[in-house]
Enzyme design. Sequence first.
Site, PDB file in Angstrom:
ATOM      1  N   GLU A 132      11.502  13.218   0.569  1.00 31.40           N
ATOM      2  CA  GLU A 132      10.451  12.601  -0.246  1.00 31.40           C
ATOM      3  C   GLU A 132       9.063  13.119   0.124  1.00 31.40           C
ATOM      4  O   GLU A 132       8.181  13.261  -0.732  1.00 31.40           O
ATOM      5  CB  GLU A 132      10.516  11.077  -0.068  1.00 31.40           C
ATOM      6  N   HIS A 156      12.599  11.878   4.274  1.00 32.89           N
ATOM      7  CA  HIS A 156      11.926  13.130   4.619  1.00 32.89           C
ATOM      8  C   HIS A 156      11.870  14.118   3.456  1.00 32.89           C
ATOM      9  O   HIS A 156      10.822  14.719   3.232  1.00 32.89           O
ATOM     10  CB  HIS A 156      12.540  13.788   5.844  1.00 32.89           C
ATOM     11  N   LYS A 186       2.897  30.062   3.370  1.00 31.75           N
ATOM     12  CA  LYS A 186       2.095  29.577   2.246  1.00 31.75           C
ATOM     13  C   LYS A 186       0.617  29.556   2.606  1.00 31.75           C
ATOM     14  O   LYS A 186      -0.232  29.991   1.825  1.00 31.75           O
ATOM     15  CB  LYS A 186       2.563  28.178   1.827  1.00 31.75           C
ATOM     16  N   HIS A 210      14.284  13.504  12.801  1.00 35.11           N
ATOM     17  CA  HIS A 210      13.113  13.591  13.678  1.00 35.11           C
ATOM     18  C   HIS A 210      12.230  12.337  13.554  1.00 35.11           C
ATOM     19  O   HIS A 210      11.285  12.177  14.314  1.00 35.11           O
ATOM     20  CB  HIS A 210      12.304  14.864  13.425  1.00 35.11           C
ATOM     21  N   HIS A 211      12.541  11.459  12.587  1.00 35.36           N
ATOM     22  CA  HIS A 211      11.881  10.155  12.517  1.00 35.36           C
ATOM     23  C   HIS A 211      12.530   9.160  13.474  1.00 35.36           C
ATOM     24  O   HIS A 211      12.064   8.027  13.565  1.00 35.36           O
ATOM     25  CB  HIS A 211      11.969   9.592  11.094  1.00 35.36           C
ATOM     26  N   THR A 247       5.940  27.114   5.755  1.00 36.14           N
ATOM     27  CA  THR A 247       4.630  26.493   5.541  1.00 36.14           C
ATOM     28  C   THR A 247       3.513  27.431   5.966  1.00 36.14           C
ATOM     29  O   THR A 247       2.484  27.544   5.288  1.00 36.14           O
ATOM     30  CB  THR A 247       4.540  25.168   6.320  1.00 36.14           C
ATOM     31  N   HIS A 295       0.840  -1.207   0.000  1.00 34.88           N
ATOM     32  CA  HIS A 295       0.000   0.000   0.000  1.00 34.88           C
ATOM     33  C   HIS A 295       0.870   1.250   0.000  1.00 34.88           C
ATOM     34  O   HIS A 295       0.648   2.177  -0.795  1.00 34.88           O
ATOM     35  CB  HIS A 295      -0.923  -0.012   1.217  1.00 34.88           C
ATOM     36  N   TYR A 308       8.307  16.145   1.005  1.00 39.52           N
ATOM     37  CA  TYR A 308       8.110  17.424   0.324  1.00 39.52           C
ATOM     38  C   TYR A 308       8.090  17.256  -1.182  1.00 39.52           C
ATOM     39  O   TYR A 308       7.475  18.057  -1.884  1.00 39.52           O
ATOM     40  CB  TYR A 308       9.216  18.398   0.757  1.00 39.52           C
ATOM     41  N   SER A 338      14.317   5.870 -12.403  1.00 37.19           N
ATOM     42  CA  SER A 338      13.330   6.595 -13.207  1.00 37.19           C
ATOM     43  C   SER A 338      13.188   8.041 -12.749  1.00 37.19           C
ATOM     44  O   SER A 338      13.182   8.974 -13.558  1.00 37.19           O
ATOM     45  CB  SER A 338      11.984   5.872 -13.129  1.00 37.19           C
ATOM     46  N   SER A 339      13.101   8.236 -11.430  1.00 35.18           N
ATOM     47  CA  SER A 339      12.944   9.598 -10.899  1.00 35.18           C
ATOM     48  C   SER A 339      14.192  10.438 -11.134  1.00 35.18           C
ATOM     49  O   SER A 339      14.095  11.641 -11.417  1.00 35.18           O
ATOM     50  CB  SER A 339      12.619   9.538  -9.407  1.00 35.18           C
ATOM     51  N   ARG A 364       1.098   1.131  15.581  1.00 30.97           N
ATOM     52  CA  ARG A 364       0.753   0.837  14.197  1.00 30.97           C
ATOM     53  C   ARG A 364       1.367  -0.506  13.783  1.00 30.97           C
ATOM     54  O   ARG A 364       2.187  -1.064  14.505  1.00 30.97           O
ATOM     55  CB  ARG A 364       1.218   1.954  13.268  1.00 30.97           C
ATOM     56  N   TRP A 418       7.374  -0.437   4.144  1.00 31.42           N
ATOM     57  CA  TRP A 418       7.981   0.229   2.985  1.00 31.42           C
ATOM     58  C   TRP A 418       9.353   0.805   3.321  1.00 31.42           C
ATOM     59  O   TRP A 418      10.151   1.073   2.423  1.00 31.42           O
ATOM     60  CB  TRP A 418       7.051   1.322   2.457  1.00 31.42           C
ATOM     61  N   SER A 457      -1.865  27.175  -5.548  1.00 31.28           N
ATOM     62  CA  SER A 457      -1.563  28.601  -5.713  1.00 31.28           C
ATOM     63  C   SER A 457      -2.096  29.118  -7.045  1.00 31.28           C
ATOM     64  O   SER A 457      -2.707  30.200  -7.115  1.00 31.28           O
ATOM     65  CB  SER A 457      -0.053  28.825  -5.627  1.00 31.28           C
ATOM     66  N   ASP A 488       9.285  20.228 -27.148  1.00 32.48           N
ATOM     67  CA  ASP A 488       9.354  18.992 -26.369  1.00 32.48           C
ATOM     68  C   ASP A 488      10.334  19.197 -25.227  1.00 32.48           C
ATOM     69  O   ASP A 488      10.950  20.258 -25.087  1.00 32.48           O
ATOM     70  CB  ASP A 488       9.786  17.820 -27.258  1.00 32.48           C
TER      71      ASP A 488
END
Length: 507
Positions: free
Chosen positions: A240, A238, A317, A288-289, A314, A58, A242, A153-154, A436, A123, A253, A88
């Site tokens: 990732e 982390h 924004k 912080h994780h 943040t 998931h 953002y 790919s990315s 969890r 994951w 926006s 292109d």
Amino acid sequence: MRWLFSTNHKDIASLYFFFSIIMGFCAFFYSFVMRLALVWPFAFIESGIIYLYYVTLHAVYMIFFFVMPFSIGGLSNLLIPLCFHLADMCLPRINNLSFWLLFASFIISLLSSFHYYGPSSGWTLYPPYSSYPASAYLSTDLIIFSLHLAGASSILSSINFIVTVFILPINTSFSFFQYPLFIVAQITVSFLLLISLPVLAAAITMLLFDRNFNTSFFSNYLGGDALLYQHLFWFFGHPEVYVLILPAFAIISHVLSFLINRNVPFSYPGLNIAIISIGLLGCLVWAHHMFTSGMDLDTRFYFASATLIIAIPTGIKIFSWIFTILSDTFVLVPLILWSFGFIFLFTFGGLSGIVLSNCHLNLFFHDSYYVIAHFHYVLSLGAVVGIFLSFLFLFPYFYNISLNFHNSATLFFVFFLSSNLLFFPFHFLGLWGLPRHYLLFDLNYYVFSSLALFSIILIAIFSLRFLYLLSFSNVNNLWSYYNDLFLKLVVYDNKMVFYNLVIYNSK
């Protein structure tokens, strides 16, 4: 053969969109099975390994195969050349390769599902859960190879976007702070991916060597360090976060400035700087994780402080979006409803993130359902509502797909109600101490399970109804609409912005 070998940026964007929508339904199916399994002890799944397999797939499908292909691969390929009036992308064959690498990555992840019980280490692939004794089967190796291909790919896509924006346009005298916010967000995302993905590749390569070649990078018993993997992984993980949410920031926006018929949103320079600041600070707060991993007090204090500092750009924004809405009159259309929903859901998720950034409170909330509530409000609701916003905002012009007013408004209220009914009670479960990734737990915690199942059934009905109500007009000439549309770019107050979406009908 056209779709297999096409180097046209619009065709590749269409492939990304189609692939990501299919994968979104696959990821939703896994979450649906998880809620069925948690409605009562042994209600649907009797093996914890199978449950963890559903949790793993998931997350991988939602992050790497749904949100990233849609908001980065699809939208960037579609809009970047149009923003600069280019024929292109700069590297069209690399563009084609990046999509098919992603498709190959999905195929390998699918193959991992057919071996034993599938990957069941989450994951994040933390050792020792993903090391040899705990995950002794080929499925974990296959999911590692799948992440390698998705990362490649990315990286190729990011190089393509950066080169296209900075090198290919000619006769432009605009600085970086005069680009549309969408371009700024995608360039920030591309640099984040280029910085963080090689670190992930190094981490999972060392994990692969630990599993197959008898090395001991992450084995404390053999002289390695399991925390090394966590540092390497979250240095990718982390930024990732953002990567997933910044394109949604840019889309909302533009949507808000479009809805009030203004050229730029309120405080355009502030929004521009905030996007770049979030990207820079996102690379400095990964640990912080890991507040519960035994790091010393000074290190925890630094990462807690740096995490709190991200609340400043943040907040800039969010207040800019609110003042954009208040700065002029707007018509109550479904797009404004989805915009209000995005601001509310993201703000609510961000407030619980401020709670979790406290290194002392985090000792109690870590790995609990409170964390699940936080990142689902920010990502599963924030990023996904951003995808719906871009779908409703851009697809009527590009693909001639539309929803009528009443259907769009009704679907918004159904989605908003059901998603809040699903994820809001998770805060209470986390406060009560429910960890969890648990399949079985005390019966007192099942008080919200029926509500969660009812809510996810509502979301499933919403998703199917959304597809059913999409209306296609002039389907036979669908691809001709590419030639009928361009994004008109104007210089307003020395800023290059999306001014409007203009359709020129050749007929």
